[in-house]
Design an enzyme around this catalytic site. Structure first.
Site, mmCIF file in Angstrom:
data_model
loop_
_atom_site.group_PDB
_atom_site.id
_atom_site.type_symbol
_atom_site.label_atom_id
_atom_site.label_comp_id
_atom_site.label_asym_id
_atom_site.label_seq_id
_atom_site.Cartn_x
_atom_site.Cartn_y
_atom_site.Cartn_z
ATOM 1 N N GLY A 292 44.387 55.618 -6.147
ATOM 2 C CA GLY A 292 44.862 55.574 -7.498
ATOM 3 C C GLY A 292 44.235 54.843 -8.503
ATOM 4 C CB CYS A 293 44.287 53.050 -11.156
ATOM 5 S SG CYS A 293 43.875 52.139 -12.833
ATOM 6 C CB SER A 294 39.653 51.068 -10.760
ATOM 7 O OG SER A 294 40.531 50.155 -9.819
#
Length: 563
Positions: A292-294
């Site tokens: 998720g995300c970065s």
């Protein structure tokens, strides 16, 4: 070495605001732009001043119909409607807000300049709201009287504690009720591999049988891994093991200034090491990956590198709230970034070795100052209340540092639009090319995500070489879109009516073909994952193996290190 950005790649730098923070030189430049426009056409400025004066006259004469938006929580107190002095105060504020918006709309600015001007002016206007002061907040005044002055004493104590113990940031959460391993991150498991950079945690099965292909979660390098194992009712880890998924999670070490040399190549190498360990522990030739995300950007570089090496280790790939193809104006704060600001951010990070977690948190908070700053100023300081005890906010406040080298690599990925340029950008020892990744891909966006907007997440559907790409739109914002477990009565998500149809290039076409589904998206994702997890086999009785013996119990030691 990455090639210089060109064309629309330059515009992608404007999507980096949350990562680089609000660079003061760019903030000052935006203010200077507004002052320049004020001087460039005095007649225009005077016309708008006259309009504001007209509103002032109506307010004084009691004929103004200016009123707060009914959805604006700041003006919910009935006193704003019935007390003539407070109503007039609110109308003065609204008149200035209206005049500023009209003036900005009349300026001759290009798209980026207009976005910058709107973003800066909104921060200033939000700060000037009368609700942010004791004299201008009727709810705080009543609390002062009702408590015999104790609310003010408590508020001052809260402010003092934030200055002394919270590095000057207003507290968003009461951390006292939460303790890792006791009521947060309680799923049973063990560290089975520890390196200088990461711990690999294997979670204990809770079913008699498990699917043969395990799953490895790669968390973001910003914040800590236990977002995947928050309270038991919100735990993705618990949900996975209860559904027969062999679950492994990486826990990144919080880098110190001396470890600021860690870059994307190092993180991807660690991911490969973790995948190989997971494969050897479980006896599987494939490992499904979720991120998720970065962490999704890291997983995408990893997937590209495995494809370039001809490796078959990667099974299915899940990317949650992750942007791989940023564009100008994806987020409001992105408009504030310039090439100059970007270079300054890189130089400052390189000099410090790391970007401190607190600085990152400030940058994210100023994306939504009303919700993440002024709301707590009113609650904690003016009303003298404790901030809420909320597990997601507890996790959010448990910040981590970001190595300067990794930040530079993230910025390079965005500056060069590396994920969209097949084989043109070098990263982690290979030419990034997602079109060579043929693994099945599941991508998640959140309807109200202000950090990774869902339409930006959707663009990733067009980047991979896979014939099987699924996009799901979850109700709610960034991390809340992920933490949307079964049992939440407000949960819903969106899927195309024709589940087998590939995502079209145009996101609006995708949206037009979707249907709303009540409930959590977790069961749908789990079914998707189980179909790609092989056959069932007897669950292992012990964690790890001879080469990877169990070490410390989950959630491990690195998660306890503070920034």
């Amino acid at each position: 070495m990455a090639e210089p950005a060109s064309g629309d790649a330059l515009g992608s730098t404007t999507a980096l605001g949350p990562l680089t923070g609000l660079v003061r030189e760019d903030f000052a430049g935006a203010v200077a732009l507004l002052l320049r426009e004020t001087m460039s056409d005095p007649g225009r400025t005077m016309r708008h001043m006259a309009d504001i004066n007209q509103d002032m006259i109506k307010i004084i004469s009691g004929t103004s119909d200016l009123a707060p938006d009914p959805k604006d929580k700041r003006f919910r107190d009935p006193a704003w409607q019935f007390n003539p002095f407070l109503r007039a105060g609110a109308q003065y504020y609204l008149a200035v807000q209206k005049g500023m918006h009209n003036w900005l709309a009349d300026l001759e600015l290009d798209a980026i300049e207009r976005d910058r001007a709107n973003f800066i002016s909104q921060i200033i206007i939000d700060a000037l709201s009368p609700t942010n002061t004791l004299l201008g907040n009727p709810t705080a005044q009543k609390r002062l009287v009702d408590s015999g002055g104790l609310s003010l004493v408590k508020g001052l104590r809260n402010a003092y504690n934030d200055i002394v113990h919270n590095k000057g940031m207003v507290s968003q959460v009461d951390k006292r009720p939460f303790k890792l391993g006791e009521n947060v991150a309680t799923s049973k498991g063990s560290v089975v591999l520890r390196t200088e950079m990461m711990e690999l945690i294997q979670y204990a099965p809770t079913t008699d049988e498990v699917y043969a292909i395990p799953q490895l979660t790669i968390p973001p390098q910003i914040n800590k891994m236990y977002i995947n194992d928050l309270s038991p009712e919100k735990s993705v880890v618990k949900w996975q093991v209860d559904n027969g998924i062999q679950t492994f999670v990486i826990s990144w070490r919080n880098p110190s200034p001396e470890q600021g040399k860690w870059g994307m190549a190092d993180y991807v190498a660690s991911c490969q090491e973790a995948m190989e360990a997971v494969a050897r522990i479980t006896g599987s030739e494939k490992v499904n990956v979720s991120a998720g995300c970065s962490g999704g950007q890291t997983a995408s570089v990893l997937a590209s590198k495995l494809a370039a090496e001809g490796s078959d280790l990667l099974g299915a790939l899940t990317l949650m709230v992750c942007v791989l193809h940023p564009m100008q104006n994806d987020i409001e704060a992105g408009s504030l970034m310039t090439d100059n600001g970007l270079a300054l951010a890189k130089r400052r990070a390189a000099k410090a070795g790391i970007i401190k977690g607190d600085d990152l948190a400030r940058g994210f908070a100023w994306l939504r100052p009303n919700d993440l700053i002024w709301n707590y100023v009113i609650n904690n300081y003016l009303l003298g209340e404790d901030p809420p005890a909320f597990d997601v906010l507890f996790w959010n406040s448990d910040t981590t540092n970001l190595s300067a080298t990794l930040m530079g690599d993230f910025l390079t990925l965005f500056e060069t639009l590396a994920f969209t340029r097949k084989g043109e950008v070098e990263m982690a020892g290979h030419a990034v090319d997602l079109s060579k990744v043929d693994a099945d891909v599941f991508i998640l966006g959140g309807t109200t995500d202000h950090i990774t907007p869902w339409k930006a997440c959707y663009r990733s559907t067009q980047l991979f070489g896979s014939d099987d790409v699924t996009f799901v739109l979850s109700q709610s914002g960034h991390m809340q879109a992920i933490l949307n477990p079964p049992g939440n009565p407000k949960a819903k998500y969106y899927l195309p009516k024709d589940r087998s149809a590939p995502p079209p290039p145009n996101v609006e076409d995708w949206l037009a073909r979707t249907e709303e589904i009540a409930g959590s998206w977790w069961p749908y994702w789990t079914e998707w994952l189980q179909q790609r997890s092989g056959s069932k086999k007897k669950a292992p009785k012990q964690l790890g193996n001879k080469k990877y013996p169990p070490l410390d119990p989950a959630p491990g030691l690195y998660v306890l290190e503070q920034s």
